[in-house]
Design a protein around this motif. Sequence first.
Motif, PDB file in Angstrom:
ATOM      1  N   ASN A   1       0.786  -1.231   0.000  1.00  0.00           N
ATOM      2  CA  ASN A   1       0.000   0.000   0.000  1.00  0.00           C
ATOM      3  C   ASN A   1       0.818   1.281   0.000  1.00  0.00           C
ATOM      4  O   ASN A   1       0.251   2.381  -0.022  1.00  0.00           O
ATOM      5  CB  ASN A   1      -0.947   0.012   1.206  1.00  0.00           C
TER       6      ASN A   1
ATOM      7  N   VAL B   1      -5.656   2.082   2.821  1.00  0.00           N
ATOM      8  CA  VAL B   1      -5.415   1.213   1.665  1.00  0.00           C
ATOM      9  C   VAL B   1      -4.647  -0.015   2.138  1.00  0.00           C
ATOM     10  O   VAL B   1      -3.615   0.115   2.812  1.00  0.00           O
ATOM     11  CB  VAL B   1      -4.623   1.938   0.553  1.00  0.00           C
ATOM     12  N   SER B   2      -5.139  -1.213   1.794  1.00  0.00           N
ATOM     13  CA  SER B   2      -4.441  -2.433   2.199  1.00  0.00           C
ATOM     14  C   SER B   2      -3.558  -2.989   1.080  1.00  0.00           C
ATOM     15  O   SER B   2      -2.488  -3.528   1.338  1.00  0.00           O
ATOM     16  CB  SER B   2      -5.443  -3.505   2.639  1.00  0.00           C
ATOM     17  N   LYS B   3      -4.001  -2.847  -0.168  1.00  0.00           N
ATOM     18  CA  LYS B   3      -3.223  -3.320  -1.314  1.00  0.00           C
ATOM     19  C   LYS B   3      -3.489  -2.427  -2.521  1.00  0.00           C
ATOM     20  O   LYS B   3      -4.510  -1.726  -2.587  1.00  0.00           O
ATOM     21  CB  LYS B   3      -3.588  -4.765  -1.678  1.00  0.00           C
ATOM     22  N   ILE B   4      -2.581  -2.480  -3.479  1.00  0.00           N
ATOM     23  CA  ILE B   4      -2.760  -1.807  -4.763  1.00  0.00           C
ATOM     24  C   ILE B   4      -2.790  -2.874  -5.850  1.00  0.00           C
ATOM     25  O   ILE B   4      -1.884  -3.718  -5.929  1.00  0.00           O
ATOM     26  CB  ILE B   4      -1.639  -0.797  -5.031  1.00  0.00           C
TER      27      ILE B   4
ATOM     28  N   PHE C   1      -7.159   0.825  -5.869  1.00  0.00           N
ATOM     29  CA  PHE C   1      -6.744   0.765  -4.466  1.00  0.00           C
ATOM     30  C   PHE C   1      -7.756  -0.092  -3.718  1.00  0.00           C
ATOM     31  O   PHE C   1      -8.966   0.164  -3.773  1.00  0.00           O
ATOM     32  CB  PHE C   1      -6.715   2.161  -3.835  1.00  0.00           C
TER      33      PHE C   1
ATOM     34  N   LYS D   1      -9.322  -0.739  -0.438  1.00  0.00           N
ATOM     35  CA  LYS D   1      -9.462  -0.057   0.845  1.00  0.00           C
ATOM     36  C   LYS D   1      -9.628  -1.070   1.978  1.00  0.00           C
ATOM     37  O   LYS D   1      -9.936  -2.242   1.742  1.00  0.00           O
ATOM     38  CB  LYS D   1     -10.641   0.914   0.790  1.00  0.00           C
TER      39      LYS D   1
END
Length: 280
Positions: free
Chosen positions: A163, A169-172, A192, A194
């Motif tokens: 992130n 945001v946990s991951k992209i 993103f 969330k």
Amino acid sequence: MKTFTQKTLYFFLFICATQLYAQEIDYIDVYQEFKVDKIYPLFGDNVNLRSAPNTSSKEITRLRIGFDVTIVSKTNVMFESGESKIPWYEVQYKGQKGFIPGKFIAHKKVKTNTHSFYFNKKITKKHGDQLVIRTVVGDEYSNYKESFMQLYGSLVSAHLEDNHDLMNVSKILKIQHHGESCGAENGITYFFLKENNDLVHITHLSVSGDIGFFSSETFTFTTNENNGQPIIIFKKEEGADVDDEGLWTESKTMIRQFEWNGTKLVPEFSKEFYKREKTN
């Protein structure tokens, strides 16, 4: 005979090298038929596995999103869904054989410790070709969330990254386009993920180039030197050869800084070049 400037030649070679690299990537075959004897996850949830390729045949069992099925064969019977016609497939699930429409089969799955992402395509007159992404948290099959994005070519791949310390945001999730020719689209669509598990579409950054021109849009995730807060640097560059000999190239570059406030980019995201107004 047309020649290249150093910059356009570099960018042209970069784009073409990307096409060669794409041949080695495990991309999402959203335009390819499902292959016999290959295992695919389900894209649909509570899908009826039927004894014959029609909706009135006997229900053998129901399958949840993400369950793996093996393709036995493709039938000649079409399943009509909205504006599309999709073939029925004979599949096998844990020793049971039956039939399901191809629209309920995912072309790819990307998985983390907590989330699974399933990919398929949707074609409509209004929006054209779209990639559909379904996000499942753990085993909460019935609570999947669905996101859409425009497809700019037939070859795409999915990549997850951290992130970058962005708030909420946990991951992209990045969807990379792999153009099938040197002038085709090779950009990235950003999502993103969330912390409430919503997959938010941020933007598509375009990358393309051919003999005599190039265009590039990129994100760089870094930190503000003044306060140490995470920021996103957007860079857009365009250029083209002016003369036929390639001895004169004109280009322009724009760099903007954005922050993520947990919900959206600030200031409002735009990729347009602006002319500075003259002041007296």
